[in-house]
Design a protein around this motif. Structure first.
Motif, PDB file in Angstrom:
ATOM      1  N   HIS A  82      -1.473   7.400  -1.874  1.00  0.00           N
ATOM      2  CA  HIS A  82      -2.852   7.703  -2.288  1.00  0.00           C
ATOM      3  C   HIS A  82      -3.138   7.277  -3.728  1.00  0.00           C
ATOM      4  CE1 HIS A  82      -0.656  11.169  -3.869  1.00  0.00           C
ATOM      5  NE2 HIS A  82      -1.658  11.351  -4.680  1.00  0.00           N
ATOM      6  N   PHE A 124     -13.065   5.298  10.439  1.00  0.00           N
ATOM      7  CA  PHE A 124     -13.157   6.672  10.918  1.00  0.00           C
ATOM      8  C   PHE A 124     -14.278   6.678  11.954  1.00  0.00           C
ATOM      9  CE2 PHE A 124     -11.708   6.956   6.466  1.00  0.00           C
ATOM     10  CZ  PHE A 124     -10.451   7.473   6.711  1.00  0.00           C
ATOM     11  N   ALA A 182     -11.875  13.036   7.268  1.00  0.00           N
ATOM     12  CA  ALA A 182     -11.197  11.736   7.203  1.00  0.00           C
ATOM     13  C   ALA A 182      -9.691  11.918   7.407  1.00  0.00           C
ATOM     14  CB  ALA A 182     -11.482  11.068   5.864  1.00  0.00           C
ATOM     15  N   MET A 201       0.816  -1.221   0.000  1.00  0.00           N
ATOM     16  CA  MET A 201       0.000   0.000   0.000  1.00  0.00           C
ATOM     17  C   MET A 201       0.849   1.270   0.000  1.00  0.00           C
ATOM     18  SD  MET A 201      -2.960  -1.128  -0.305  1.00  0.00           S
ATOM     19  CE  MET A 201      -3.846   0.430  -0.286  1.00  0.00           C
ATOM     20  N   ILE A 243      -7.064   9.539  -0.953  1.00  0.00           N
ATOM     21  CA  ILE A 243      -7.031  10.949  -0.564  1.00  0.00           C
ATOM     22  C   ILE A 243      -5.583  11.446  -0.561  1.00  0.00           C
ATOM     23  CG2 ILE A 243      -7.488  12.592   1.315  1.00  0.00           C
ATOM     24  CD1 ILE A 243      -9.878  10.817   2.091  1.00  0.00           C
ATOM     25  N   PRO A 246      -4.447   2.789  -4.241  1.00  0.00           N
ATOM     26  CA  PRO A 246      -5.834   2.288  -4.308  1.00  0.00           C
ATOM     27  C   PRO A 246      -6.507   2.597  -5.642  1.00  0.00           C
ATOM     28  CG  PRO A 246      -5.626   4.084  -2.700  1.00  0.00           C
ATOM     29  CD  PRO A 246      -4.250   3.684  -3.075  1.00  0.00           C
ATOM     30  N   GLU A 291      -3.259   8.058   7.591  1.00  0.00           N
ATOM     31  CA  GLU A 291      -2.793   6.890   6.840  1.00  0.00           C
ATOM     32  C   GLU A 291      -3.953   6.187   6.141  1.00  0.00           C
ATOM     33  OE1 GLU A 291       0.395   4.410   8.588  1.00  0.00           O
ATOM     34  OE2 GLU A 291      -0.989   2.746   8.271  1.00  0.00           O
ATOM     35  N   THR A 292      -5.047   5.986   6.882  1.00  0.00           N
ATOM     36  CA  THR A 292      -6.200   5.309   6.283  1.00  0.00           C
ATOM     37  C   THR A 292      -6.801   6.155   5.165  1.00  0.00           C
ATOM     38  OG1 THR A 292      -6.614   4.243   8.397  1.00  0.00           O
ATOM     39  CG2 THR A 292      -8.409   4.213   6.813  1.00  0.00           C
ATOM     40  N   ALA A 293      -6.788   7.473   5.349  1.00  0.00           N
ATOM     41  CA  ALA A 293      -7.313   8.349   4.292  1.00  0.00           C
ATOM     42  C   ALA A 293      -6.557   8.111   2.987  1.00  0.00           C
ATOM     43  CB  ALA A 293      -7.190   9.806   4.726  1.00  0.00           C
ATOM     44  N   GLN A 294      -5.255   7.940   3.085  1.00  0.00           N
ATOM     45  CA  GLN A 294      -4.456   7.685   1.872  1.00  0.00           C
ATOM     46  C   GLN A 294      -4.855   6.372   1.213  1.00  0.00           C
ATOM     47  OE1 GLN A 294      -0.126   9.191   1.996  1.00  0.00           O
ATOM     48  NE2 GLN A 294      -0.530   8.470   4.047  1.00  0.00           N
ATOM     49  N   ASN A 295      -5.248   5.396   2.035  1.00  0.00           N
ATOM     50  CA  ASN A 295      -5.635   4.096   1.478  1.00  0.00           C
ATOM     51  C   ASN A 295      -6.909   4.168   0.641  1.00  0.00           C
ATOM     52  OD1 ASN A 295      -3.502   2.886   2.751  1.00  0.00           O
ATOM     53  ND2 ASN A 295      -4.682   2.285   4.551  1.00  0.00           N
ATOM     54  N   PHE A 296      -7.576   5.336   0.692  1.00  0.00           N
ATOM     55  CA  PHE A 296      -8.783   5.506  -0.111  1.00  0.00           C
ATOM     56  C   PHE A 296      -8.600   6.614  -1.146  1.00  0.00           C
ATOM     57  CE2 PHE A 296     -10.010   3.144   3.535  1.00  0.00           C
ATOM     58  CZ  PHE A 296     -10.782   2.135   2.964  1.00  0.00           C
ATOM     59  N   ASP A 340      -7.634  10.097  10.551  1.00  0.00           N
ATOM     60  CA  ASP A 340      -6.637   9.050  10.324  1.00  0.00           C
ATOM     61  C   ASP A 340      -5.984   9.281   8.965  1.00  0.00           C
ATOM     62  OD1 ASP A 340      -5.162   6.745   9.917  1.00  0.00           O
ATOM     63  OD2 ASP A 340      -6.648   5.450  10.859  1.00  0.00           O
TER      64      ASP A 340
END
Lengths: 231, 294
Positions: free
Chosen positions: A71, A88, B175, A49, B188, A74, B181-186, B179
């Protein structure tokens, strides 16, 4: 979509965690990564990732994704459900799903598909995701990743802390995704929970792939299980 | 004047102060909430907005309203663009490290301040009120422009609230805040979000400055007091909380206005400082603060 990792080396600062690691996940296949805590399983997923400094090749289909920004990955078609779900928590279920749909755009068709897999989420759309039960949170984490309509899905300990009925539900979803042609790279501590859905397994130790085999061959290798997983 | 009308006048003055303070503090709070950056240079973006307002209104001799409209559009935009590049060229380079960003923004504070001093000089610069009329109350007449400042601030606050809670950009910002890191996984682009938030925060301070500059004067040292008051507001309200910022700005603005009129400005500052101390002792996360909340 096929995921191919060749000669992957990953680092946390000056510490090398993965060493010359090579793995492949074929279309519609579940590859289960087994190994003790600290073996480097989660780091493999994070490297894919783009969240961990690494070198080597990571190909998704014909596309080299190693070196892309976190980013951008994905957008190429990889969904990631991290350990601990990383929802979140302050956002509602609906808002979490909207985040998942940022790339592909919101459409009712893909939402219907998600709700077919996880019907309970449809009843919880306005609820803050942090207030869901552990099982529902795991479903939301998977649903959010599936909103990306990924060709490859990375699952990090999806059954962690769940009761048996929930584990069965998660397993059913993994099977359905596999049938739909999604390649799945699955990290899990509970071998019994995931072996029924795995096509192949790989044993990871100290950042190396120590052994890789078809699931059915595992029965003939009790020493491997004892050594690398402790059972 | 009797006590009642006198209190009413002091309340109006306090509301004007609260309105402006709320806009400045909201910018500061937004930057900290999303980026976790304590922007010590925030007051200088406010000052820059005021000085630019004076400079821009100077282009339009004649009707001051035209100059003011131009200033309130161009000034905050220019400040936002400057802040955007500051974020890209400085804060991104230090990877938003909490300690490094404090040092970096202190540096930015002095650079902006001294550049304004060199370019525009040390004098206080007046800006004409865009229009002048009095609202007649039974006891006194009150500046219509000051009431407009309150209305404009309320509208801007509503607009910011709408963007954050009802739009895709707001969802992305929240978002990212919760978080990164998680935002980047989507998908952003977190760095892009940070740049937008930093520019918006500075732009809000600049809007506040353009609104207030016909009442006060533009001066290269004017950023210091609003910065301190903004920190007081965001600490009391809870860093990152819009609701908290609004409530705290009202408390500080009104108490400052009323106490200053009836007693002294020094006592007003003492009360504000005491409030901050009490909040830090009894509710360190602020009145409306939580782990991470906009």
């Amino acid at each position: 979509m096929k995921l191919s990792i060749e000669n992957l080396n990953s680092f946390y600062g000056s510490v090398q965690v993965l060493r010359e690691l090579t793995l492949h996940v074929n279309t519609g296949e579940v590859l289960c990564l087994l190994g003790r805590n600290g073996a480097g399983k989660t780091t493999i997923l994070k490297s894919i990732m783009g969240l961990v400094e690494h070198n080597g090749s990571i190909m998704l289909g014909d596309c080299e994704i190693s070196g892309l920004g976190a980013h951008e990955i994905p957008r190429k078609g990889i969904g990631y459900v991290p350990q601990g779900r990383r929802l979140f928590a302050e956002l509602t279920v609906k808002e979490n799903l909207q985040i998942g749909m940022l790339i592909k755009g919101e459409d009712s068709h893909s939402l219907d598909r998600i709700f077919k897999l996880f019907p309970v989420l449809k009843e919880r759309l306005k609820q803050e995701s942090g207030t869901l039960s552990g099982g529902e949170q795991q479903m939301l984490a998977m649903a959010r990743a599936l909103c990306l309509q990924p060709g490859v899905l990375l699952l990090d300990e999806p059954t962690e802390g769940l009761m048996p009925s929930m584990i069965a539900s998660i397993r059913d979803v993994v099977l359905k995704l596999r049938e739909q042609g999604v390649g799945i790279l699955l990290v899990e501590q509970r071998i019994d929970a995931v072996l029924p859905v795995a096509n192949r397994v790989a044993f990871i130790e100290n950042g190396y792939v120590k052994a890789e085999m078809e699931r059915d061959e595992l029965a003939n290798e009790p020493d491997l299980m004892r050594h690398y997983v402790g059972i | 004047m009797d006590f009642g009308p006198f209190l009413f006048l002091a309340t109006l003055e306090g509301l004007v102060q609260a309105a402006v303070l709320c806009l400045i503090a909201l910018g500061l709070s937004l930057v900290f909430g999303v980026m976790r950056v304590v922007n010590v240079a925030h007051g200088e973006f406010y000052m820059l907005g005021a000085v630019l307002a004076w400079w821009i209104t100077g282009w339009f001799a004649g009707n001051p309203a035209i100059g003011f409209v131009a200033a309130i559009i161009i000034g905050p935009l220019l400040v936002g663009v400057i802040a955007y590049f500051v974020e890209r060229l400085i804060l991104r380079k230090v990877e938003y490290d909490p300690e490094a960003t404090i040092v970096a923004t202190i540096g930015i504070l002095y650079i902006v301040q001294q550049l304004v001093l060199i370019t525009f000089g040390p004098d206080a610069r007046p800006v004409d009120t865009p229009f002048y009329f009095l609202i007649e109350f039974p006891w006194f007449g009150y500046s219509g422009y000051k009431l407009l400042v309150i209305c404009a601030a309320i509208m801007l606050l509503l607009a910011v609230w709408y963007v954050i809670t009802r739009t895709r950009l707001g969802l992305v910002m929240r978002a990212t805040q919760y978080d990164r890191e998680t935002a980047q996984n989507f998908g952003i682009a977190v760095n892009q979000v940070y740049a937008i938030v930093f520019a918006t925060g500075a732009g809000l301070a600049a809007v506040a400055a353009v609104l207030i500059v016909p009442i006060q004067q533009a001066h290269y040292l004017m950023g210091r007091d609003p910065l301190l008051l903004s920190f007081i507001v965001v600490i009391i309200g809870g860093l990152g909380s819009i609701r908290g910022t609004l409530v705290a700005a009202l408390i500080i603005g009104l108490s400052d206005g009323i106490i200053s009129v009836f007693f002294s400005p020094t006592l007003a500052k003492m009360v504000s400082t005491l409030l901050v101390a009490m909040v830090l002792v009894f509710k360190p996360e602020g009145l409306f603060g939580s782990r991470s909340q906009l």
